[in-house]
Write an enzyme that holds these catalytic residues in place. Structure first.
Site, PDB file in Angstrom:
ATOM      1  N   VAL A  62      11.376 -36.601 131.483  1.00 56.46           N
ATOM      2  CA  VAL A  62      10.592 -35.679 132.304  1.00 56.46           C
ATOM      3  C   VAL A  62       9.249 -36.324 132.619  1.00 56.46           C
ATOM      4  O   VAL A  62       8.659 -36.997 131.770  1.00 56.46           O
ATOM      5  CB  VAL A  62      10.336 -34.337 131.564  1.00 56.46           C
ATOM      6  CG1 VAL A  62       9.628 -33.352 132.484  1.00 56.46           C
ATOM      7  CG2 VAL A  62      11.617 -33.736 131.020  1.00 56.46           C
ATOM      8  N   ASP A  63       8.772 -36.091 133.832  1.00 57.37           N
ATOM      9  CA  ASP A  63       7.428 -36.517 134.201  1.00 57.37           C
ATOM     10  C   ASP A  63       6.780 -35.383 134.978  1.00 57.37           C
ATOM     11  O   ASP A  63       7.399 -34.817 135.875  1.00 57.37           O
ATOM     12  CB  ASP A  63       7.453 -37.785 135.061  1.00 57.37           C
ATOM     13  CG  ASP A  63       6.058 -38.308 135.342  1.00 57.37           C
ATOM     14  OD1 ASP A  63       5.288 -38.475 134.382  1.00 57.37           O
ATOM     15  OD2 ASP A  63       5.745 -38.546 136.514  1.00 57.37           O
TER      16      ASP A  63
END
Length: 180
Positions: A62-63
């Protein structure tokens, strides 16, 4: 169901997964992240890099980034930078973009989410109070909406959990079995 590996150090992402009742282990990815470019492409590329960098049956990368005026507002290096970011966000609407990637063997699923956040106009006492809390540390854009940073926000359009760090609806779209 294969074991889920979260390729992130984020305590917020861990808390969201725990709240959903998802069993997982943490193995932070050590990758070089992109810091410029189109928001959707940037967060998706960073999420994919993280998910691909960690071993596991199912790896979640995830970013999350804050964007304003075509610029990424990353994690401030110090209090002075946090103050600068918050002053720029004051009284304005910015976008919080997240990319998520789930890698399982040769299968890769990904998605992006965008939430628009409007800050109220911040006065000097507001800034002093928030900066003194230290909550801005390790936070994209220098704030945490799920904590004291809620006092900075006037309104949001979109997924609240995306602003916290993990867009739940998009996660469940690409991996519906996680919440079962």
């Amino acid at each position: 169901m294969a074991d889920l590996v979260l390729a992130s150090r984020s305590p917020q992402r861990r808390a969201i997964l725990e709240q959903l009742g998802v069993e997982f282990r943490v193995a932070p990815a050590e990758v070089e992240e992109e810091t410029t470019g189109d928001p959707r492409r940037l967060v998706l590329e960073n999420a994919l890099r993280k998910a691909r960098a960690v071993e596991g049956d199912r790896v979640l990368g995830v970013d999350t980034e804050v964007f304003l005026d075509g610029q990424v507002f990353g994690k401030p290096a110090d209090e002075a930078e946090a103050e600068t970011l918050l002053r720029r966000l004051s009284g304005r609407t910015h976008e919080v973009w997240s990319g998520i990637a789930l890698v399982a063997g040769g299968d890769e699923r990904s998605a992006t989410a965008c939430t628009r956040v409007r800050f109220r106009r911040l006065e000097a006492p507001d800034l002093r109070w928030y900066l003194a809390s230290g909550e801005w540390r390790d936070r994209a854009g220098g704030y945490a909406i799920q904590g004291r940073g809620a006092a900075l926000v006037e309104s949001i359009e979109g997924d609240f959990w995306n602003v916290v760090g993990l867009p739940v609806q998009e996660l469940l779209r690409i991996a519906p079995d996680l919440a079962r």
